[in-house]
Structure formats: C-alpha cells, structure tokens
Design a protein around this motif. Sequence first.
Motif, PDB file in Angstrom:
ATOM      1  N   VAL A  30       0.853  -1.187   0.000  1.00  0.00           N
ATOM      2  CA  VAL A  30       0.000   0.000   0.000  1.00  0.00           C
ATOM      3  C   VAL A  30       0.888   1.236   0.000  1.00  0.00           C
ATOM      4  O   VAL A  30       1.848   1.325   0.769  1.00  0.00           O
ATOM      5  CB  VAL A  30      -0.924  -0.010   1.234  1.00  0.00           C
ATOM      6  CG1 VAL A  30      -1.789   1.221   1.277  1.00  0.00           C
ATOM      7  CG2 VAL A  30      -1.781  -1.264   1.240  1.00  0.00           C
ATOM      8  N   ARG A  31       0.545   2.202  -0.826  1.00  0.00           N
ATOM      9  CA  ARG A  31       1.342   3.424  -0.967  1.00  0.00           C
ATOM     10  C   ARG A  31       0.932   4.465   0.081  1.00  0.00           C
ATOM     11  O   ARG A  31      -0.246   4.749   0.252  1.00  0.00           O
ATOM     12  CB  ARG A  31       1.130   3.993  -2.355  1.00  0.00           C
ATOM     13  CG  ARG A  31       1.924   5.221  -2.638  1.00  0.00           C
ATOM     14  CD  ARG A  31       3.290   4.839  -2.974  1.00  0.00           C
ATOM     15  NE  ARG A  31       3.811   5.621  -4.064  1.00  0.00           N
ATOM     16  CZ  ARG A  31       4.983   5.376  -4.542  1.00  0.00           C
ATOM     17  NH1 ARG A  31       5.678   4.380  -4.067  1.00  0.00           N
ATOM     18  NH2 ARG A  31       5.478   6.101  -5.483  1.00  0.00           N
ATOM     19  N   VAL A  32       1.918   5.023   0.791  1.00  0.00           N
ATOM     20  CA  VAL A  32       1.676   6.107   1.747  1.00  0.00           C
ATOM     21  C   VAL A  32       1.571   7.402   0.949  1.00  0.00           C
ATOM     22  O   VAL A  32       2.494   7.775   0.225  1.00  0.00           O
ATOM     23  CB  VAL A  32       2.815   6.203   2.785  1.00  0.00           C
ATOM     24  CG1 VAL A  32       2.600   7.399   3.706  1.00  0.00           C
ATOM     25  CG2 VAL A  32       2.920   4.907   3.585  1.00  0.00           C
ATOM     26  N   GLN A  33       0.420   8.080   1.071  1.00  0.00           N
ATOM     27  CA  GLN A  33       0.181   9.321   0.330  1.00  0.00           C
ATOM     28  C   GLN A  33       0.778  10.536   1.040  1.00  0.00           C
ATOM     29  O   GLN A  33       1.427  11.357   0.412  1.00  0.00           O
ATOM     30  CB  GLN A  33      -1.321   9.534   0.127  1.00  0.00           C
ATOM     31  CG  GLN A  33      -1.969   8.471  -0.719  1.00  0.00           C
ATOM     32  CD  GLN A  33      -1.417   8.455  -2.124  1.00  0.00           C
ATOM     33  OE1 GLN A  33      -1.294   9.490  -2.767  1.00  0.00           O
ATOM     34  NE2 GLN A  33      -1.063   7.280  -2.597  1.00  0.00           N
ATOM     35  N   SER A  34       0.503  10.649   2.337  1.00  0.00           N
ATOM     36  CA  SER A  34       1.014  11.778   3.118  1.00  0.00           C
ATOM     37  C   SER A  34       1.035  11.391   4.585  1.00  0.00           C
ATOM     38  O   SER A  34       0.350  10.455   5.000  1.00  0.00           O
ATOM     39  CB  SER A  34       0.155  13.027   2.901  1.00  0.00           C
ATOM     40  OG  SER A  34      -1.151  12.832   3.383  1.00  0.00           O
ATOM     41  N   VAL A  35       1.827  12.130   5.359  1.00  0.00           N
ATOM     42  CA  VAL A  35       1.984  11.846   6.792  1.00  0.00           C
ATOM     43  C   VAL A  35       1.768  13.157   7.558  1.00  0.00           C
ATOM     44  O   VAL A  35       2.719  13.796   7.997  1.00  0.00           O
ATOM     45  CB  VAL A  35       3.381  11.251   7.092  1.00  0.00           C
ATOM     46  CG1 VAL A  35       3.480  10.834   8.562  1.00  0.00           C
ATOM     47  CG2 VAL A  35       3.682  10.064   6.185  1.00  0.00           C
ATOM     48  N   PHE A  74       0.638  -4.022   6.286  1.00  0.00           N
ATOM     49  CA  PHE A  74       0.160  -3.897   7.664  1.00  0.00           C
ATOM     50  C   PHE A  74      -1.071  -4.762   7.893  1.00  0.00           C
ATOM     51  O   PHE A  74      -1.726  -5.203   6.953  1.00  0.00           O
ATOM     52  CB  PHE A  74      -0.171  -2.443   8.014  1.00  0.00           C
ATOM     53  CG  PHE A  74      -1.270  -1.841   7.192  1.00  0.00           C
ATOM     54  CD1 PHE A  74      -2.601  -2.053   7.510  1.00  0.00           C
ATOM     55  CD2 PHE A  74      -0.970  -1.057   6.096  1.00  0.00           C
ATOM     56  CE1 PHE A  74      -3.614  -1.500   6.741  1.00  0.00           C
ATOM     57  CE2 PHE A  74      -1.972  -0.498   5.320  1.00  0.00           C
ATOM     58  CZ  PHE A  74      -3.302  -0.719   5.646  1.00  0.00           C
ATOM     59  N   THR A  75      -1.360  -4.974   9.176  1.00  0.00           N
ATOM     60  CA  THR A  75      -2.591  -5.621   9.617  1.00  0.00           C
ATOM     61  C   THR A  75      -3.174  -4.754  10.717  1.00  0.00           C
ATOM     62  O   THR A  75      -2.453  -4.337  11.627  1.00  0.00           O
ATOM     63  CB  THR A  75      -2.313  -7.032  10.187  1.00  0.00           C
ATOM     64  OG1 THR A  75      -1.640  -7.800   9.191  1.00  0.00           O
ATOM     65  CG2 THR A  75      -3.595  -7.727  10.570  1.00  0.00           C
ATOM     66  N   GLY A  76      -4.467  -4.456  10.622  1.00  0.00           N
ATOM     67  CA  GLY A  76      -5.119  -3.625  11.623  1.00  0.00           C
ATOM     68  C   GLY A  76      -6.600  -3.916  11.688  1.00  0.00           C
ATOM     69  O   GLY A  76      -7.044  -4.990  11.307  1.00  0.00           O
ATOM     70  N   THR A  77      -7.363  -2.924  12.138  1.00  0.00           N
ATOM     71  CA  THR A  77      -8.804  -3.071  12.313  1.00  0.00           C
ATOM     72  C   THR A  77      -9.522  -1.866  11.730  1.00  0.00           C
ATOM     73  O   THR A  77      -9.094  -0.725  11.954  1.00  0.00           O
ATOM     74  CB  THR A  77      -9.153  -3.180  13.813  1.00  0.00           C
ATOM     75  OG1 THR A  77      -8.391  -4.250  14.380  1.00  0.00           O
ATOM     76  CG2 THR A  77     -10.626  -3.446  14.032  1.00  0.00           C
ATOM     77  N   VAL A  78     -10.622  -2.105  11.000  1.00  0.00           N
ATOM     78  CA  VAL A  78     -11.477  -1.019  10.525  1.00  0.00           C
ATOM     79  C   VAL A  78     -12.208  -0.488  11.756  1.00  0.00           C
ATOM     80  O   VAL A  78     -12.914  -1.231  12.442  1.00  0.00           O
ATOM     81  CB  VAL A  78     -12.484  -1.513   9.461  1.00  0.00           C
ATOM     82  CG1 VAL A  78     -13.388  -0.362   9.017  1.00  0.00           C
ATOM     83  CG2 VAL A  78     -11.759  -2.130   8.268  1.00  0.00           C
ATOM     84  N   THR A  79     -12.014   0.813  12.057  1.00  0.00           N
ATOM     85  CA  THR A  79     -12.493   1.393  13.310  1.00  0.00           C
ATOM     86  C   THR A  79     -13.343   2.628  13.056  1.00  0.00           C
ATOM     87  O   THR A  79     -12.986   3.472  12.231  1.00  0.00           O
ATOM     88  CB  THR A  79     -11.279   1.782  14.188  1.00  0.00           C
ATOM     89  OG1 THR A  79     -10.453   0.622  14.357  1.00  0.00           O
ATOM     90  CG2 THR A  79     -11.707   2.308  15.539  1.00  0.00           C
ATOM     91  N   LYS A  80     -14.452   2.734  13.781  1.00  0.00           N
ATOM     92  CA  LYS A  80     -15.324   3.909  13.656  1.00  0.00           C
ATOM     93  C   LYS A  80     -14.630   5.108  14.293  1.00  0.00           C
ATOM     94  O   LYS A  80     -14.117   5.033  15.403  1.00  0.00           O
ATOM     95  CB  LYS A  80     -16.668   3.655  14.344  1.00  0.00           C
ATOM     96  CG  LYS A  80     -17.647   4.801  14.182  1.00  0.00           C
ATOM     97  CD  LYS A  80     -19.032   4.386  14.607  1.00  0.00           C
ATOM     98  CE  LYS A  80     -20.043   5.495  14.482  1.00  0.00           C
ATOM     99  NZ  LYS A  80     -20.095   6.162  13.196  1.00  0.00           N
ATOM    100  N   ALA A  81     -14.635   6.218  13.584  1.00  0.00           N
ATOM    101  CA  ALA A  81     -14.029   7.447  14.090  1.00  0.00           C
ATOM    102  C   ALA A  81     -15.029   8.187  14.983  1.00  0.00           C
ATOM    103  O   ALA A  81     -16.151   8.477  14.564  1.00  0.00           O
ATOM    104  CB  ALA A  81     -13.610   8.338  12.927  1.00  0.00           C
ATOM    105  N   LYS A 115       5.185  -2.683   8.218  1.00  0.00           N
ATOM    106  CA  LYS A 115       6.498  -3.061   7.676  1.00  0.00           C
ATOM    107  C   LYS A 115       6.666  -2.418   6.302  1.00  0.00           C
ATOM    108  O   LYS A 115       5.715  -2.368   5.514  1.00  0.00           O
ATOM    109  CB  LYS A 115       6.602  -4.578   7.510  1.00  0.00           C
ATOM    110  CG  LYS A 115       6.263  -5.384   8.736  1.00  0.00           C
ATOM    111  CD  LYS A 115       7.400  -5.408   9.722  1.00  0.00           C
ATOM    112  CE  LYS A 115       7.153  -6.363  10.858  1.00  0.00           C
ATOM    113  NZ  LYS A 115       6.578  -5.816  12.037  1.00  0.00           N
ATOM    114  N   LEU A 116       7.862  -2.000   6.001  1.00  0.00           N
ATOM    115  CA  LEU A 116       8.191  -1.504   4.681  1.00  0.00           C
ATOM    116  C   LEU A 116       8.131  -2.681   3.713  1.00  0.00           C
ATOM    117  O   LEU A 116       8.695  -3.744   3.985  1.00  0.00           O
ATOM    118  CB  LEU A 116       9.587  -0.883   4.688  1.00  0.00           C
ATOM    119  CG  LEU A 116      10.006  -0.106   3.465  1.00  0.00           C
ATOM    120  CD1 LEU A 116       9.092   1.073   3.215  1.00  0.00           C
ATOM    121  CD2 LEU A 116      11.439   0.378   3.629  1.00  0.00           C
TER     122      LEU A 116
END
Length: 118
Positions: A30-35, A74-81, A115-116
């Motif tokens: 996945v490409r990082v667009q901005s930080v 990466f591995t994560g969770t879809v989370t409600k904001a 991870k890169l």
Amino acid sequence: MTADAVNLLGAANVQNLSAKGGKEALGRQVRVQSVPADEGFWVGTGEQDRLWVQLTDTGGESVYRVKPGDTIDFTGTVTKAAQGFAAKVGVTIAEGADQLTEQGFYLSVPAQNVKLSP
C-alpha cells in the motif's frame, strides 16, 4: 487493502466502510500518500481514493518512521471514528480532515504491524 476480501479503497464511503467496522484490515504493498500526523497517515492511490491509518501501541513514538511514497504492509482493524477524531489526531482541513470525518472510519494499526514492503 482489504477486509473480508473487499477492497477497502473501492469501499471508501460511509455505508461500505460501516459494514466492515471491527473487521481485520490487511494492507499489502500500500502506498503512503502523506503523513500529516506523528502517528497517522493517509494510504491509497490518490487524494480521492485513500484511507487514514492511525498507529496504536506506539509508546509515544513508533519504531518505523513512515514517509510519503513508502510502500508498506500492515494488519489492523477497521475502526469507527469518534466525533472530533480528525482534530484529536492533528489532521487539519488542508490535510483532509473533512474527508476523514465524512468517511467516518479509519484503520487502527498497531505500530509493530507496519512493515516496509520489499
């Protein structure tokens, strides 16, 4: 990026993302667009087709420093904001706060799970 084998970038609207709330999200190359924040960043194919990643379990700072243009896994969770989430994590209107608020969901990712990509 997927959750339940559904492409999350193609589903980056409130109705589709809400159906994946609480599900595991997998990101591969996945490409990082901005930080724009210390522990958060946009990933995706462009400004209109992106999702917010918020790092967790960082102990104040993450080990791996994500940079715009990086390709990551990466591995994560879809989370409600929660209401006011964009401001809380330091995203301004110029950095996409309105988009993050409109989407209503983000990807919560433990820092050690980023991870890169090779």
